[in-house]
Design a protein around this motif. Structure first.
Motif, PDB file in Angstrom:
ATOM      1  N   PRO A  30       2.824   8.919   2.133  1.00 27.15           N
ATOM      2  CA  PRO A  30       2.672   9.498   3.473  1.00 27.15           C
ATOM      3  C   PRO A  30       1.710  10.676   3.530  1.00 27.15           C
ATOM      4  CG  PRO A  30       4.817  10.039   2.535  1.00 27.15           C
ATOM      5  CD  PRO A  30       4.210   8.999   1.644  1.00 27.15           C
ATOM      6  N   ASP A  31       1.574  11.415   2.414  1.00 30.06           N
ATOM      7  CA  ASP A  31       0.650  12.546   2.403  1.00 30.06           C
ATOM      8  C   ASP A  31      -0.802  12.095   2.505  1.00 30.06           C
ATOM      9  OD1 ASP A  31       1.203  11.406  -0.144  1.00 30.06           O
ATOM     10  OD2 ASP A  31       0.073  13.026  -1.109  1.00 30.06           O
ATOM     11  N   ARG A  32      -1.083  10.821   2.180  1.00 28.66           N
ATOM     12  CA  ARG A  32      -2.434  10.259   2.294  1.00 28.66           C
ATOM     13  C   ARG A  32      -2.469   9.153   3.349  1.00 28.66           C
ATOM     14  NH1 ARG A  32      -6.491  12.878   0.772  1.00 28.66           N
ATOM     15  NH2 ARG A  32      -7.646  10.969   0.283  1.00 28.66           N
ATOM     16  N   LEU A  33      -1.534   9.180   4.283  1.00 29.04           N
ATOM     17  CA  LEU A  33      -1.421   8.171   5.341  1.00 29.04           C
ATOM     18  C   LEU A  33      -1.378   6.768   4.726  1.00 29.04           C
ATOM     19  CD1 LEU A  33      -1.074   8.539   8.377  1.00 29.04           C
ATOM     20  CD2 LEU A  33      -3.490   7.977   8.662  1.00 29.04           C
ATOM     21  N   ASN A  34      -0.696   6.677   3.559  1.00 28.50           N
ATOM     22  CA  ASN A  34      -0.470   5.406   2.861  1.00 28.50           C
ATOM     23  C   ASN A  34      -1.765   4.687   2.504  1.00 28.50           C
ATOM     24  OD1 ASN A  34       2.386   5.807   3.222  1.00 28.50           O
ATOM     25  ND2 ASN A  34       2.107   5.138   5.333  1.00 28.50           N
ATOM     26  N   ALA A  35      -2.788   5.469   2.168  1.00 29.18           N
ATOM     27  CA  ALA A  35      -4.075   4.889   1.790  1.00 29.18           C
ATOM     28  C   ALA A  35      -3.935   4.076   0.504  1.00 29.18           C
ATOM     29  CB  ALA A  35      -5.115   5.990   1.617  1.00 29.18           C
ATOM     30  N   ILE A  36      -4.781   3.071   0.382  1.00 26.07           N
ATOM     31  CA  ILE A  36      -4.683   2.080  -0.689  1.00 26.07           C
ATOM     32  C   ILE A  36      -5.371   2.571  -1.959  1.00 26.07           C
ATOM     33  CG2 ILE A  36      -5.301  -0.274  -1.360  1.00 26.07           C
ATOM     34  CD1 ILE A  36      -5.341  -0.922   1.683  1.00 26.07           C
ATOM     35  N   THR A  37      -4.675   2.450  -3.077  1.00 23.72           N
ATOM     36  CA  THR A  37      -5.248   2.725  -4.395  1.00 23.72           C
ATOM     37  C   THR A  37      -5.087   1.488  -5.266  1.00 23.72           C
ATOM     38  OG1 THR A  37      -3.156   3.528  -5.311  1.00 23.72           O
ATOM     39  CG2 THR A  37      -4.572   5.160  -4.226  1.00 23.72           C
ATOM     40  N   SER A  38      -5.726   1.517  -6.429  1.00 22.98           N
ATOM     41  CA  SER A  38      -5.584   0.410  -7.359  1.00 22.98           C
ATOM     42  C   SER A  38      -4.127   0.225  -7.772  1.00 22.98           C
ATOM     43  CB  SER A  38      -6.454   0.651  -8.600  1.00 22.98           C
ATOM     44  OG  SER A  38      -6.358  -0.426  -9.507  1.00 22.98           O
ATOM     45  N   THR A  39      -3.402   1.325  -7.932  1.00 23.95           N
ATOM     46  CA  THR A  39      -1.984   1.241  -8.283  1.00 23.95           C
ATOM     47  C   THR A  39      -1.195   0.543  -7.184  1.00 23.95           C
ATOM     48  OG1 THR A  39      -2.099   3.247  -9.614  1.00 23.95           O
ATOM     49  CG2 THR A  39       0.080   2.574  -8.869  1.00 23.95           C
ATOM     50  N   MET A  40      -1.468   0.881  -5.925  1.00 26.85           N
ATOM     51  CA  MET A  40      -0.771   0.228  -4.814  1.00 26.85           C
ATOM     52  C   MET A  40      -1.050  -1.266  -4.788  1.00 26.85           C
ATOM     53  SD  MET A  40      -0.933   0.989  -0.686  1.00 26.85           S
ATOM     54  CE  MET A  40      -0.063   2.558  -0.765  1.00 26.85           C
ATOM     55  N   ILE A  41      -2.296  -1.656  -5.044  1.00 27.40           N
ATOM     56  CA  ILE A  41      -2.635  -3.077  -5.084  1.00 27.40           C
ATOM     57  C   ILE A  41      -1.835  -3.779  -6.172  1.00 27.40           C
ATOM     58  CG2 ILE A  41      -4.472  -4.763  -5.496  1.00 27.40           C
ATOM     59  CD1 ILE A  41      -6.428  -2.594  -4.444  1.00 27.40           C
ATOM     60  N   ASP A  42      -1.800  -3.186  -7.373  1.00 28.01           N
ATOM     61  CA  ASP A  42      -1.043  -3.775  -8.485  1.00 28.01           C
ATOM     62  C   ASP A  42       0.429  -3.935  -8.114  1.00 28.01           C
ATOM     63  OD1 ASP A  42      -3.324  -3.848 -10.040  1.00 28.01           O
ATOM     64  OD2 ASP A  42      -2.893  -1.946 -11.053  1.00 28.01           O
ATOM     65  N   GLU A  43       0.995  -2.908  -7.490  1.00 31.36           N
ATOM     66  CA  GLU A  43       2.410  -2.953  -7.148  1.00 31.36           C
ATOM     67  C   GLU A  43       2.695  -3.973  -6.055  1.00 31.36           C
ATOM     68  OE1 GLU A  43       3.511   1.605  -8.560  1.00 31.36           O
ATOM     69  OE2 GLU A  43       3.687   1.076  -6.437  1.00 31.36           O
ATOM     70  N   LEU A  44       1.834  -4.040  -5.052  1.00 35.28           N
ATOM     71  CA  LEU A  44       2.021  -5.045  -4.001  1.00 35.28           C
ATOM     72  C   LEU A  44       1.850  -6.458  -4.551  1.00 35.28           C
ATOM     73  CD1 LEU A  44       0.281  -3.358  -0.934  1.00 35.28           C
ATOM     74  CD2 LEU A  44       2.673  -4.074  -1.077  1.00 35.28           C
ATOM     75  N   ASP A  45       0.933  -6.636  -5.487  1.00 36.62           N
ATOM     76  CA  ASP A  45       0.789  -7.941  -6.150  1.00 36.62           C
ATOM     77  C   ASP A  45       2.112  -8.360  -6.794  1.00 36.62           C
ATOM     78  OD1 ASP A  45      -1.791  -8.724  -5.593  1.00 36.62           O
ATOM     79  OD2 ASP A  45      -2.660  -7.812  -7.379  1.00 36.62           O
ATOM     80  N   ARG A  46       2.744  -7.426  -7.484  1.00 39.07           N
ATOM     81  CA  ARG A  46       4.012  -7.741  -8.141  1.00 39.07           C
ATOM     82  C   ARG A  46       5.116  -8.024  -7.131  1.00 39.07           C
ATOM     83  NH1 ARG A  46       6.428  -3.875 -11.253  1.00 39.07           N
ATOM     84  NH2 ARG A  46       5.091  -2.105 -10.755  1.00 39.07           N
ATOM     85  N   VAL A  47       5.084  -7.300  -6.013  1.00 39.24           N
ATOM     86  CA  VAL A  47       6.088  -7.536  -4.973  1.00 39.24           C
ATOM     87  C   VAL A  47       5.927  -8.924  -4.367  1.00 39.24           C
ATOM     88  CG1 VAL A  47       6.821  -6.841  -2.663  1.00 39.24           C
ATOM     89  CG2 VAL A  47       6.513  -5.119  -4.431  1.00 39.24           C
ATOM     90  N   VAL A  48       4.680  -9.316  -4.053  1.00 43.96           N
ATOM     91  CA  VAL A  48       4.449 -10.647  -3.488  1.00 43.96           C
ATOM     92  C   VAL A  48       4.947 -11.721  -4.451  1.00 43.96           C
ATOM     93  CG1 VAL A  48       2.727 -12.297  -2.670  1.00 43.96           C
ATOM     94  CG2 VAL A  48       2.499  -9.880  -2.084  1.00 43.96           C
ATOM     95  N   ALA A  49       4.641 -11.559  -5.745  1.00 45.37           N
ATOM     96  CA  ALA A  49       5.100 -12.532  -6.736  1.00 45.37           C
ATOM     97  C   ALA A  49       6.622 -12.567  -6.799  1.00 45.37           C
ATOM     98  CB  ALA A  49       4.516 -12.190  -8.112  1.00 45.37           C
ATOM     99  N   GLY A  50       7.252 -11.400  -6.745  1.00 48.01           N
ATOM    100  CA  GLY A  50       8.706 -11.351  -6.779  1.00 48.01           C
ATOM    101  C   GLY A  50       9.339 -11.985  -5.558  1.00 48.01           C
ATOM    102  N   VAL A  51       8.755 -11.730  -4.403  1.00 49.92           N
ATOM    103  CA  VAL A  51       9.234 -12.339  -3.158  1.00 49.92           C
ATOM    104  C   VAL A  51       9.168 -13.856  -3.250  1.00 49.92           C
ATOM    105  CG1 VAL A  51       8.578 -12.726  -0.742  1.00 49.92           C
ATOM    106  CG2 VAL A  51       8.766 -10.397  -1.618  1.00 49.92           C
ATOM    107  N   ASP A  52       8.044 -14.364  -3.701  1.00 49.26           N
ATOM    108  CA  ASP A  52       7.848 -15.813  -3.730  1.00 49.26           C
ATOM    109  C   ASP A  52       8.794 -16.507  -4.701  1.00 49.26           C
ATOM    110  OD1 ASP A  52       5.947 -15.745  -1.798  1.00 49.26           O
ATOM    111  OD2 ASP A  52       4.237 -16.047  -3.121  1.00 49.26           O
ATOM    112  N   LEU A  53       9.179 -15.817  -5.774  1.00 51.97           N
ATOM    113  CA  LEU A  53      10.036 -16.430  -6.790  1.00 51.97           C
ATOM    114  C   LEU A  53      11.518 -16.206  -6.541  1.00 51.97           C
ATOM    115  CD1 LEU A  53       7.963 -15.603 -10.004  1.00 51.97           C
ATOM    116  CD2 LEU A  53       8.178 -17.819  -8.859  1.00 51.97           C
ATOM    117  N   ASP A  54      11.852 -15.445  -5.513  1.00 46.54           N
ATOM    118  CA  ASP A  54      13.251 -15.139  -5.237  1.00 46.54           C
ATOM    119  C   ASP A  54      13.786 -16.077  -4.163  1.00 46.54           C
ATOM    120  OD1 ASP A  54      15.714 -14.063  -4.523  1.00 46.54           O
ATOM    121  OD2 ASP A  54      15.048 -12.030  -5.002  1.00 46.54           O
ATOM    122  N   PRO A  55      14.610 -17.054  -4.516  1.00 50.36           N
ATOM    123  CA  PRO A  55      15.097 -18.020  -3.527  1.00 50.36           C
ATOM    124  C   PRO A  55      16.018 -17.407  -2.490  1.00 50.36           C
ATOM    125  CG  PRO A  55      16.248 -18.307  -5.605  1.00 50.36           C
ATOM    126  CD  PRO A  55      15.147 -17.327  -5.854  1.00 50.36           C
ATOM    127  N   GLY A  56      16.557 -16.210  -2.769  1.00 52.49           N
ATOM    128  CA  GLY A  56      17.468 -15.581  -1.817  1.00 52.49           C
ATOM    129  C   GLY A  56      16.776 -14.834  -0.704  1.00 52.49           C
TER     130      GLY A  56
END
Length: 274
Positions: A30-56
């Motif tokens: 929030p201090d950077r208005l949620n601006a995108i960094t390489s770390t954020m991209i990596d983390e969102l990539d992992r979240v998308v993969a986790g979402v897709d593999l979670d049947p619940g």
């Protein structure tokens, strides 16, 4: 352990399961208005993969912490793409661009519906991320814009040239991309970019997610996939062929029989899952 539970050690986003089958992903810088960094991209990539593999999990709401959704790329802390430390500058630049753009493709191609709840400024890469989602809600204070030209590069970036014309039409898209102007939530709603304007866009998005949750998980996945594929279909025949394939697939996993039984017995269906 559920696949989604394995997504840990997040520093730029937070992840919550609001209730059964509905996840809330919050960009959390929030201090950077949620601006995108390489770390954020990596983390969102992992979240998308986790979402897709979670049947619940059945649907995802994406929002921003603090007073805004996402201000786009953080030009002071963007970082580098994986594996780009010891390559030539041109190659490194291309690797970074592809690393960033591919995230938006992954959100768009996710097996689960993603709903953007835009709670404030949503520009640049944040605008592209909201466009990549399937549905968008916004607060009256939200604002939008493709502003890449403000730093001297094309406004066609991270999928904006693909998504925006399909959502609002080519002529209106051209005006927004060529002027790089910021527009408010009322205009976004008027041109069809939003499904809803609400003082609490997250609550409205969660309501939509719960409606999605009530449907067959496999049919939901196939509906999302078929809708976006047929949007690119070169003819009605191509679209019909994709739809026909999908309906036969959906009718072979037992959900249709369960729906008929549930209707006859006056009860909610118990879907078989993915």
């Amino acid at each position: 352990m559920r696949c989604f539970d394995a997504v840990t050690d997040l520093t730029t986003i937070t992840l919550d399961e609001i209730d059964d089958g509905v996840a809330l992903v919050t960009l959390d810088r929030p201090d950077r208005l949620n601006a995108i960094t390489s770390t954020m991209i990596d983390e969102l990539d992992r979240v998308v993969a986790g979402v897709d593999l979670d049947p619940g999990l059945r649907a995802v709401v994406l929002t921003g912490a603090g007073r805004g959704f996402c201000a786009g790329l953080d030009l002071t802390e963007q970082g580098t793409a994986p594996g780009a430390d010891d390559v030539r500058p041109l190659v490194s630049g291309f690797m970074w661009q592809d690393h960033l753009a591919t995230l938006h493709e992954r959100i768009h191609r996710s097996r689960k519906p993603w709903i953007a709840a835009v709670n404030g400024p949503c520009v640049g890469g944040g605008f592209a991320m909201a466009l990549a989602c399937d549905v968008r809600t916004a607060s009256p204070s939200a604002s939008f814009g493709a502003v890449f030209m403000k730093i001297g590069v094309s406004n066609c970036d991270m999928g904006t040239s693909y998504f925006l014309p399909r959502l609002v039409g080519a002529s209106r898209s051209a005006e927004l991309l060529l002027t790089a102007r910021i527009f408010d939530a009322a205009e976004a709603d008027r041109i069809g970019l939003l499904s809803a304007l609400d003082d609490d866009p997250v609550a409205r998005a969660l309501d939509t997610a719960r409606l999605i949750r009530a449907n067959s998980p496999f049919a939901t996945w196939m509906t999302k996939e078929t809708m976006w594929q047929t949007l690119d279909a070169p003819s009605l025949r191509h679209a019909l062929d994709i739809e026909n394939r999908t309906q036969i697939m959906c009718s072979s996993n037992g959900d249709v029989a369960e729906a008929k039984a549930a209707f006859a017995e006056k009860r909610p269906p118990e879907w078989s899952g993915l």
